[in-house]
Design a protein around this motif. Structure first.
Motif, PDB file in Angstrom:
ATOM      1  N   TYR A 228     -23.823 -84.258  32.867  1.00 46.19           N
ATOM      2  CA  TYR A 228     -23.135 -83.123  33.283  1.00 46.19           C
ATOM      3  C   TYR A 228     -21.434 -83.442  33.309  1.00 46.19           C
ATOM      4  O   TYR A 228     -20.917 -82.585  33.964  1.00 46.19           O
ATOM      5  CB  TYR A 228     -23.687 -82.866  34.686  1.00 46.19           C
ATOM      6  CG  TYR A 228     -24.888 -82.181  34.860  1.00 46.19           C
ATOM      7  CD1 TYR A 228     -25.052 -81.071  34.022  1.00 46.19           C
ATOM      8  CD2 TYR A 228     -25.879 -82.566  35.713  1.00 46.19           C
ATOM      9  CE1 TYR A 228     -26.335 -80.532  33.956  1.00 46.19           C
ATOM     10  CE2 TYR A 228     -26.910 -82.069  35.690  1.00 46.19           C
ATOM     11  CZ  TYR A 228     -27.431 -80.928  34.890  1.00 46.19           C
ATOM     12  OH  TYR A 228     -28.492 -80.491  35.040  1.00 46.19           O
ATOM     13  N   GLN A 229     -21.006 -84.607  32.703  1.00 46.56           N
ATOM     14  CA  GLN A 229     -19.886 -84.977  32.616  1.00 46.56           C
ATOM     15  C   GLN A 229     -19.032 -84.389  31.225  1.00 46.56           C
ATOM     16  O   GLN A 229     -18.215 -84.866  30.901  1.00 46.56           O
ATOM     17  CB  GLN A 229     -19.420 -86.641  32.675  1.00 46.56           C
ATOM     18  CG  GLN A 229     -19.629 -86.773  34.230  1.00 46.56           C
ATOM     19  CD  GLN A 229     -19.616 -88.378  34.397  1.00 46.56           C
ATOM     20  OE1 GLN A 229     -19.499 -88.952  33.398  1.00 46.56           O
ATOM     21  NE2 GLN A 229     -19.497 -88.989  35.572  1.00 46.56           N
ATOM     22  N   SER A 230     -19.774 -83.506  30.462  1.00 44.93           N
ATOM     23  CA  SER A 230     -19.419 -82.807  29.056  1.00 44.93           C
ATOM     24  C   SER A 230     -19.864 -81.536  29.304  1.00 44.93           C
ATOM     25  O   SER A 230     -20.693 -80.977  30.015  1.00 44.93           O
ATOM     26  CB  SER A 230     -19.999 -83.699  28.076  1.00 44.93           C
ATOM     27  OG  SER A 230     -21.258 -83.286  27.964  1.00 44.93           O
ATOM     28  N   ILE A 231     -18.781 -80.765  28.589  1.00 48.41           N
ATOM     29  CA  ILE A 231     -19.247 -79.272  28.570  1.00 48.41           C
ATOM     30  C   ILE A 231     -20.354 -79.022  27.861  1.00 48.41           C
ATOM     31  O   ILE A 231     -21.116 -77.985  27.983  1.00 48.41           O
ATOM     32  CB  ILE A 231     -18.004 -78.604  27.832  1.00 48.41           C
ATOM     33  CG1 ILE A 231     -16.694 -78.634  28.688  1.00 48.41           C
ATOM     34  CG2 ILE A 231     -18.233 -77.124  27.308  1.00 48.41           C
ATOM     35  CD1 ILE A 231     -15.560 -78.089  27.650  1.00 48.41           C
ATOM     36  N   GLU A 232     -20.785 -80.002  26.685  1.00 51.97           N
ATOM     37  CA  GLU A 232     -21.854 -79.836  25.993  1.00 51.97           C
ATOM     38  C   GLU A 232     -23.154 -79.789  26.704  1.00 51.97           C
ATOM     39  O   GLU A 232     -23.979 -79.199  26.680  1.00 51.97           O
ATOM     40  CB  GLU A 232     -21.823 -80.804  24.949  1.00 51.97           C
ATOM     41  CG  GLU A 232     -21.026 -80.494  23.919  1.00 51.97           C
ATOM     42  CD  GLU A 232     -19.445 -81.051  24.149  1.00 51.97           C
ATOM     43  OE1 GLU A 232     -19.452 -81.474  25.213  1.00 51.97           O
ATOM     44  OE2 GLU A 232     -18.614 -80.647  23.478  1.00 51.97           O
ATOM     45  N   GLY A 233     -23.181 -81.033  27.816  1.00 56.08           N
ATOM     46  CA  GLY A 233     -24.366 -80.977  28.774  1.00 56.08           C
ATOM     47  C   GLY A 233     -24.399 -80.173  29.549  1.00 56.08           C
ATOM     48  O   GLY A 233     -25.531 -79.623  30.062  1.00 56.08           O
ATOM     49  N   THR A 314     -15.255 -82.741  37.461  1.00 55.48           N
ATOM     50  CA  THR A 314     -14.470 -81.584  37.599  1.00 55.48           C
ATOM     51  C   THR A 314     -13.854 -81.108  36.376  1.00 55.48           C
ATOM     52  O   THR A 314     -13.805 -79.893  36.279  1.00 55.48           O
ATOM     53  CB  THR A 314     -13.229 -82.173  38.356  1.00 55.48           C
ATOM     54  OG1 THR A 314     -13.688 -82.705  39.574  1.00 55.48           O
ATOM     55  CG2 THR A 314     -12.195 -81.033  38.920  1.00 55.48           C
ATOM     56  N   MET A 315     -13.589 -81.846  35.571  1.00 57.30           N
ATOM     57  CA  MET A 315     -13.049 -81.325  34.182  1.00 57.30           C
ATOM     58  C   MET A 315     -14.112 -80.721  33.398  1.00 57.30           C
ATOM     59  O   MET A 315     -13.785 -79.472  32.864  1.00 57.30           O
ATOM     60  CB  MET A 315     -12.399 -82.636  33.415  1.00 57.30           C
ATOM     61  CG  MET A 315     -11.847 -82.001  31.900  1.00 57.30           C
ATOM     62  SD  MET A 315     -10.591 -83.133  31.375  1.00 57.30           S
ATOM     63  CE  MET A 315     -11.850 -84.443  30.933  1.00 57.30           C
ATOM     64  N   ALA A 316     -15.301 -81.243  33.378  1.00 55.13           N
ATOM     65  CA  ALA A 316     -16.457 -80.662  32.891  1.00 55.13           C
ATOM     66  C   ALA A 316     -16.895 -79.127  33.238  1.00 55.13           C
ATOM     67  O   ALA A 316     -16.947 -78.345  32.462  1.00 55.13           O
ATOM     68  CB  ALA A 316     -17.590 -81.536  32.756  1.00 55.13           C
ATOM     69  N   GLY A 317     -16.759 -79.148  34.460  1.00 51.95           N
ATOM     70  CA  GLY A 317     -16.985 -77.859  35.311  1.00 51.95           C
ATOM     71  C   GLY A 317     -15.939 -76.902  35.238  1.00 51.95           C
ATOM     72  O   GLY A 317     -16.243 -75.815  35.797  1.00 51.95           O
ATOM     73  N   GLY A 318     -14.741 -77.254  34.603  1.00 50.70           N
ATOM     74  CA  GLY A 318     -13.694 -76.135  34.696  1.00 50.70           C
ATOM     75  C   GLY A 318     -12.888 -76.340  35.735  1.00 50.70           C
ATOM     76  O   GLY A 318     -11.995 -75.349  35.970  1.00 50.70           O
ATOM     77  N   GLY A 319     -12.779 -77.536  36.464  1.00 49.97           N
ATOM     78  CA  GLY A 319     -11.841 -77.479  37.711  1.00 49.97           C
ATOM     79  C   GLY A 319     -10.453 -78.008  37.420  1.00 49.97           C
ATOM     80  O   GLY A 319      -9.664 -78.018  38.223  1.00 49.97           O
ATOM     81  N   GLY A 320     -10.215 -78.514  36.053  1.00 51.09           N
ATOM     82  CA  GLY A 320      -8.796 -78.967  35.856  1.00 51.09           C
ATOM     83  C   GLY A 320      -9.123 -80.367  35.705  1.00 51.09           C
ATOM     84  O   GLY A 320     -10.208 -81.161  35.696  1.00 51.09           O
ATOM     85  N   ARG A 321      -7.981 -81.143  35.654  1.00 49.06           N
ATOM     86  CA  ARG A 321      -8.103 -82.633  35.187  1.00 49.06           C
ATOM     87  C   ARG A 321      -7.164 -83.091  36.456  1.00 49.06           C
ATOM     88  O   ARG A 321      -6.141 -83.046  36.889  1.00 49.06           O
ATOM     89  CB  ARG A 321      -6.869 -82.926  34.000  1.00 49.06           C
ATOM     90  CG  ARG A 321      -6.857 -84.384  33.507  1.00 49.06           C
ATOM     91  CD  ARG A 321      -5.898 -84.707  32.217  1.00 49.06           C
ATOM     92  NE  ARG A 321      -6.451 -83.969  31.245  1.00 49.06           N
ATOM     93  CZ  ARG A 321      -7.231 -84.522  30.291  1.00 49.06           C
ATOM     94  NH1 ARG A 321      -7.712 -85.660  30.748  1.00 49.06           N
ATOM     95  NH2 ARG A 321      -7.762 -83.835  29.291  1.00 49.06           N
ATOM     96  N   LEU A 322      -7.972 -84.428  36.759  1.00 48.95           N
ATOM     97  CA  LEU A 322      -7.429 -85.196  37.877  1.00 48.95           C
ATOM     98  C   LEU A 322      -7.141 -86.622  37.341  1.00 48.95           C
ATOM     99  O   LEU A 322      -8.119 -86.868  36.451  1.00 48.95           O
ATOM    100  CB  LEU A 322      -8.527 -85.334  39.119  1.00 48.95           C
ATOM    101  CG  LEU A 322      -8.732 -83.957  39.617  1.00 48.95           C
ATOM    102  CD1 LEU A 322     -10.122 -83.895  40.764  1.00 48.95           C
ATOM    103  CD2 LEU A 322      -7.565 -83.629  40.516  1.00 48.95           C
ATOM    104  N   GLU A 323      -6.416 -87.286  38.138  1.00 47.87           N
ATOM    105  CA  GLU A 323      -6.137 -88.702  37.333  1.00 47.87           C
ATOM    106  C   GLU A 323      -5.778 -89.515  38.725  1.00 47.87           C
ATOM    107  O   GLU A 323      -5.071 -89.035  39.651  1.00 47.87           O
ATOM    108  CB  GLU A 323      -5.234 -88.914  36.363  1.00 47.87           C
ATOM    109  CG  GLU A 323      -3.814 -88.337  36.595  1.00 47.87           C
ATOM    110  CD  GLU A 323      -3.012 -88.445  35.312  1.00 47.87           C
ATOM    111  OE1 GLU A 323      -2.978 -89.618  34.712  1.00 47.87           O
ATOM    112  OE2 GLU A 323      -2.403 -87.382  34.988  1.00 47.87           O
ATOM    113  N   LEU A 324      -5.930 -90.916  38.970  1.00 49.01           N
ATOM    114  CA  LEU A 324      -5.675 -91.614  39.791  1.00 49.01           C
ATOM    115  C   LEU A 324      -4.430 -92.120  39.578  1.00 49.01           C
ATOM    116  O   LEU A 324      -4.119 -92.996  38.551  1.00 49.01           O
ATOM    117  CB  LEU A 324      -7.030 -92.807  39.838  1.00 49.01           C
ATOM    118  CG  LEU A 324      -6.703 -93.979  40.965  1.00 49.01           C
ATOM    119  CD1 LEU A 324      -6.818 -93.206  42.390  1.00 49.01           C
ATOM    120  CD2 LEU A 324      -7.961 -94.672  41.004  1.00 49.01           C
TER     121      LEU A 324
END
Length: 393
Positions: A228-233, A314-324
């Motif tokens: 679920y961490q990829s769009i393909e998944g 978050t990124m795979a689900g279309g929520g945008g990019r987050l980084e620490l």
């Protein structure tokens, strides 16, 4: 260490299994354990190991075809670093089958194990693979003798310094026989019912809960988390019901347009004002993440690793990019870009729910209270969104 071909499994074990050890892949009649075992074999072949596979379950061509359907292709390694001993044809075929790499009488355990040991010593194989011991077990007039033969074989291979992978179907074995046949194994990995669980390990495990959910795909056994961490998944698990519903595996979902989400946030602020609107959105985010931190704490070894998992979801689900950006004992700073929903020219922050979700997650993961705030927002003209989370003293 020998990789088992699945990152999450390797991480739990601290890198994989010890070379020269024995590994039992235990499963049900679905044979997910067999697929995972062969994924590990393929990884070993790709790393330069020489492998001897003993196949009792089906003709070798059928085995190769079955494995290809799960993304496991042995063809490039045959007659080079991989040999398959046919233990099927002389069990079920018409007449006596002969030729290279065909076991003459697989039911004669003395001859069969002698041939296997001789091959391991003579051709300098690194790994013995048995696919699987269950088929032979069902044909024995005296299963106890068969179990003793397998135990002796596994222990003798271990004494040679070789690694052993063996598939076992627990649905078929009597309970006491299953316990007996697993005695010589250094690792026992159960793969069944959508869950991989390490039952026995040579080394201390890296997490509190040594198990994870999986999905069987065209690329083999794939951890649900990674899937679920990829769009393909995500796309592979989406389906539309005839009644107008959309499902992500077993969860009913709805596709939300960005304009719809913007309207919701605008309405919250219009009705409640700035402060109470932020408070509602923040609380909404906290409630959305109830239980996530507790679950992650059992499967991740650090806050940084756990947050990276959230960022991938978050990124795979279309929520945008987050980084620490910053991580200390008392402060965590997270940067966000292209967060959902987006917008420009608004006088209020659009993503307090992200701050609430992250605060709830950190509170559960650490066992200490955290609070957060969106201090910068793209919707208000900033170059990026920023979330500052602080431990409450």
């Amino acid at each position: 260490m020998l990789s088992l071909g699945v990152k999450q499994l390797n991480d739990i074990l601290g890198g994989g299994v010890e070379e020269g050890s024995s590994v039992a892949f235990v499963g049900s009649i679905e044979y997910d354990n067999v697929i995972l075992m062969h994924q590990a074999v393929l990884k070993a072949l790709e790393s330069g190991k020489r492998v001897l596979v003993v196949d009792f379950r089906q003709p070798p061509p059928t085995l190769l075809k079955e494995l290809r359907s799960h993304g496991i292709d042995y063809e490039p390694f045959l007659d080079d670093s991989l040999t398959i001993l046919d233990g099927y044809s002389n069990l079920y075929g018409q007449g006596v089958q002969g030729g290279r790499n065909v076991l003459p009488n697989p039911l004669d355990l003395g001859i069969t194990t002698a041939i296997i040991r001789e091959a391991l010593q003579g051709d300098e194989y690194d790994i013995l693979v048995i696919d699987d011991v269950t088929a032979q077990y069902t044909l024995q007039s005296n299963p106890k003798i068969y179990i003793k033969a397998i135990v002796r074989l596994v222990n003798s291979v271990k004494s040679l310094g070789k690694t052993t992978f063996v598939a076992v179907c627990s649905d078929v074995f009597e309970k006491s026989d299953l316990a007996a046949i697993l005695i010589p194994f250094d690792y026992v990995i159960e793969v069944a019912g959508g869950k991989v669980e390490i039952k026995r390990s040579l080394q201390p495990l890296r997490v509190l809960e040594p198990k994870f959910a999986y999905i069987r795909t065209r690329k083999g056994i794939n951890p649900t988390k990674e899937h679920y961490q990829s769009i393909e998944g995500l796309k592979a698990q989406l389906r539309a019901g005839e009644d107008g519903t959309i499902w992500l595996k077993d969860t009913r979902v709805q596709i939300v347009e960005e304009a719809t989400e913007r309207t919701l946030i605008e309405t919250v602020y219009d009705f409640l004002g700035l402060d109470r609107g932020k408070e509602l959105l923040y609380t909404w985010g906290k409630k959305q993440f109830l239980g996530y931190g507790e679950y992650s704490k059992r499967h991740n070894t650090s806050i940084a690793e756990a947050l990276e998992d959230i960022f991938k979801f978050t990124m795979a689900g279309g929520g945008g990019r987050l980084e620490l950006v910053e991580l200390s004992d008392s402060v965590v700073i997270v940067r966000g870009t292209h967060l959902f929903p987006g917008g420009k020219g608004y006088p209020y922050p659009f993503h307090p729910n992200y701050a609430g979700s992250l605060a709830q997650f950190l509170t559960e993961f650490t066992g200490e209270r955290w609070e957060g705030e969106e201090t910068k927002c793209e919707a208000m003209g900033a170059e990026h969104c920023e979330f500052v989370l602080r431990k409450v003293r």
